[in-house]
Design a protein around this motif. Structure first.
Motif, short mmCIF file in Angstrom:
data_model
loop_
_atom_site.label_atom_id
_atom_site.label_comp_id
_atom_site.label_asym_id
_atom_site.label_seq_id
_atom_site.Cartn_x
_atom_site.Cartn_y
_atom_site.Cartn_z
N ALA A 51 -12.28 -11.21 -14.41
CA ALA A 51 -11.97 -12.61 -13.82
C ALA A 51 -13.24 -13.24 -13.30
CB ALA A 51 -10.70 -12.34 -12.65
N HIS A 52 -13.35 -14.26 -13.62
CA HIS A 52 -14.37 -15.48 -13.15
C HIS A 52 -14.35 -15.47 -11.89
CE1 HIS A 52 -15.46 -15.37 -17.40
NE2 HIS A 52 -14.35 -16.45 -17.70
N ASN A 53 -13.20 -15.70 -11.10
CA ASN A 53 -13.12 -16.23 -9.62
C ASN A 53 -12.84 -14.90 -8.65
OD1 ASN A 53 -10.65 -15.98 -10.68
ND2 ASN A 53 -10.06 -18.20 -9.67
N LEU A 54 -13.00 -13.62 -9.26
CA LEU A 54 -12.49 -12.60 -8.20
C LEU A 54 -13.74 -11.76 -8.27
CD1 LEU A 54 -8.88 -11.66 -9.63
CD2 LEU A 54 -9.69 -13.08 -7.32
N HIS A 55 -14.05 -10.71 -7.04
CA HIS A 55 -15.30 -9.79 -7.24
C HIS A 55 -14.59 -8.48 -6.79
CE1 HIS A 55 -18.00 -13.17 -7.41
NE2 HIS A 55 -17.31 -13.85 -6.58
N LEU A 56 -14.75 -7.51 -7.50
CA LEU A 56 -14.05 -6.25 -7.26
C LEU A 56 -14.46 -5.72 -5.62
CD1 LEU A 56 -12.43 -4.13 -8.53
CD2 LEU A 56 -14.42 -2.87 -9.30
N SER A 57 -15.45 -6.09 -5.19
CA SER A 57 -15.85 -5.52 -3.84
C SER A 57 -14.67 -6.20 -2.79
CB SER A 57 -17.32 -6.19 -3.42
OG SER A 57 -17.45 -7.59 -3.56
N GLU A 58 -14.15 -7.28 -3.16
CA GLU A 58 -13.13 -7.81 -2.36
C GLU A 58 -11.77 -7.09 -2.16
OE1 GLU A 58 -14.71 -12.29 -2.73
OE2 GLU A 58 -13.07 -11.73 -4.03
N PHE A 59 -11.71 -6.01 -3.20
CA PHE A 59 -10.27 -5.63 -3.18
C PHE A 59 -10.50 -3.90 -2.62
CE2 PHE A 59 -9.87 -9.04 -6.04
CZ PHE A 59 -8.72 -9.23 -5.92
N ARG A 60 -9.35 -3.39 -2.22
CA ARG A 60 -9.02 -2.01 -1.56
C ARG A 60 -7.64 -1.55 -2.30
NH1 ARG A 60 -13.01 -0.25 1.18
NH2 ARG A 60 -12.02 0.97 2.61
N CYS A 61 -7.60 -0.32 -2.30
CA CYS A 61 -6.44 0.26 -2.93
C CYS A 61 -5.93 1.38 -2.01
CB CYS A 61 -6.34 0.54 -4.26
SG CYS A 61 -7.35 1.79 -4.64
N ARG A 62 -4.62 1.34 -1.98
CA ARG A 62 -4.26 2.74 -1.34
C ARG A 62 -3.29 3.30 -2.44
NH1 ARG A 62 -2.74 -0.42 3.73
NH2 ARG A 62 -4.08 0.78 5.31
N TYR A 63 -3.33 4.80 -2.52
CA TYR A 63 -2.37 5.30 -3.86
C TYR A 63 -2.08 6.51 -3.31
CZ TYR A 63 -6.91 7.62 -4.06
OH TYR A 63 -8.07 8.48 -4.12
N LEU A 64 -0.91 7.01 -3.80
CA LEU A 64 -0.22 8.42 -3.52
C LEU A 64 0.31 8.91 -5.04
CD1 LEU A 64 0.96 10.07 -1.30
CD2 LEU A 64 3.19 8.63 -1.55
N VAL A 65 -0.27 10.21 -4.99
CA VAL A 65 0.40 11.04 -6.09
C VAL A 65 1.78 11.43 -5.74
CG1 VAL A 65 -0.07 13.10 -7.55
CG2 VAL A 65 -2.09 11.96 -6.79
N VAL A 66 2.70 11.24 -6.54
CA VAL A 66 4.12 11.42 -6.37
C VAL A 66 4.68 12.31 -7.52
CG1 VAL A 66 6.35 10.32 -5.83
CG2 VAL A 66 4.13 9.23 -5.08
N VAL A 67 5.58 13.10 -6.97
CA VAL A 67 6.35 13.90 -8.02
C VAL A 67 7.33 12.81 -8.74
CG1 VAL A 67 8.49 15.43 -8.37
CG2 VAL A 67 6.72 15.67 -6.59
N PRO A 68 7.04 13.01 -10.24
CA PRO A 68 7.39 11.83 -11.21
C PRO A 68 8.79 11.20 -10.76
CG PRO A 68 6.27 13.42 -12.36
CD PRO A 68 6.32 14.09 -10.88
N VAL A 69 9.83 12.14 -10.38
CA VAL A 69 11.25 11.67 -10.47
C VAL A 69 11.42 10.52 -9.17
CG1 VAL A 69 11.97 13.36 -8.41
CG2 VAL A 69 13.53 12.17 -10.09
N TRP A 70 10.37 10.66 -8.22
CA TRP A 70 10.33 9.45 -7.30
C TRP A 70 9.70 8.39 -7.27
CZ3 TRP A 70 14.31 10.89 -4.68
CH2 TRP A 70 14.53 12.56 -4.66
#
Length: 193
Positions: free
Chosen positions: A104-123
């Motif tokens: 994207a021309h108007n976004l910078h990856l350094s401006e983003f953060r993420c949270r993630y969670l490995v989950v048992v597939p059924v959930w």
């Protein structure tokens, strides 16, 4: 009369997964270390685009996008490819999103953060649905299309996603037609971000 608490009710099960996700540390995108598993995630924006000022924050309170990464083959009843039943779907999905932001021309990856969670597939689906209902993230609702993939040959008659109207740069999306202008799409925000 007060209704009895049911720990197995949809909302209570979903809330427990979502709470675990929201307690995870917010990290730079993509995560620095590759990992196995499928699950759910939330992306946060901390940049300076004025139309996102209501959600932009280093504290990562309001996600701009939420999603899931289900095990490969699950949609068709298959099994994940790992010998132990695991896959790297969640890590790969976060990397794909990182590439979209970088293009994207108007976004910078350094401006983003993420949270993630490995989950048992059924959930996974349950947790994603709860995240969507609870947060109604801007990139999932109003400026949708961030999670789209190249539609491939023969499906080029699709419309350009609103996300690509506001954040141009993905090569495949530039070939798609649109009647929307940036102003049209941003007017739909109506104070949401």
């Amino acid at each position: 009369m007060m209704e009895a608490y049911d720990p197995l009710h949809y909302e209570n099960l979903a809330r427990s997964v979502v709470n675990a996700l929201l307690q995870a540390e917010a990290v730079a995108m993509p995560p620095a270390t590759e990992f196995s598993g499928s699950g759910v995630y939330a992306l946060y924006y901390a940049g300076g685009l004025p139309f996102y000022e209501g959600i932009a924050s280093q504290a990562c309170h309001t996600p701009i996008y939420v999603g899931k990464a289900a095990p490969a083959g699950g949609r068709k009843g298959g099994r994940s490819s790992g010998a132990d039943g695991s896959s790297g779907e969640l890590f790969r999905r976060l990397r794909q999103h990182s590439r979209s932001v970088e293009q994207a021309h108007n976004l910078h990856l350094s401006e983003f953060r993420c949270r993630y969670l490995v989950v048992v597939p059924v959930w996974i689906d349950l947790a994603e649905r709860f995240l969507l209902e609870h947060f109604r993230p801007v990139w999932n609702t109003v400026i949708d299309g961030f999670g789209n993939h190249d539609p491939g040959r023969g499906r080029r008659a699709m419309r350009r996603p609103r996300w690509d109207v506001v954040h141009p740069g993905r090569p495949w999306a530039a070939a798609l037609q649109t009647d929307d202008t940036v102003e049209d799409v941003l007017s739909l925000l109506d104070g949401r971000a």
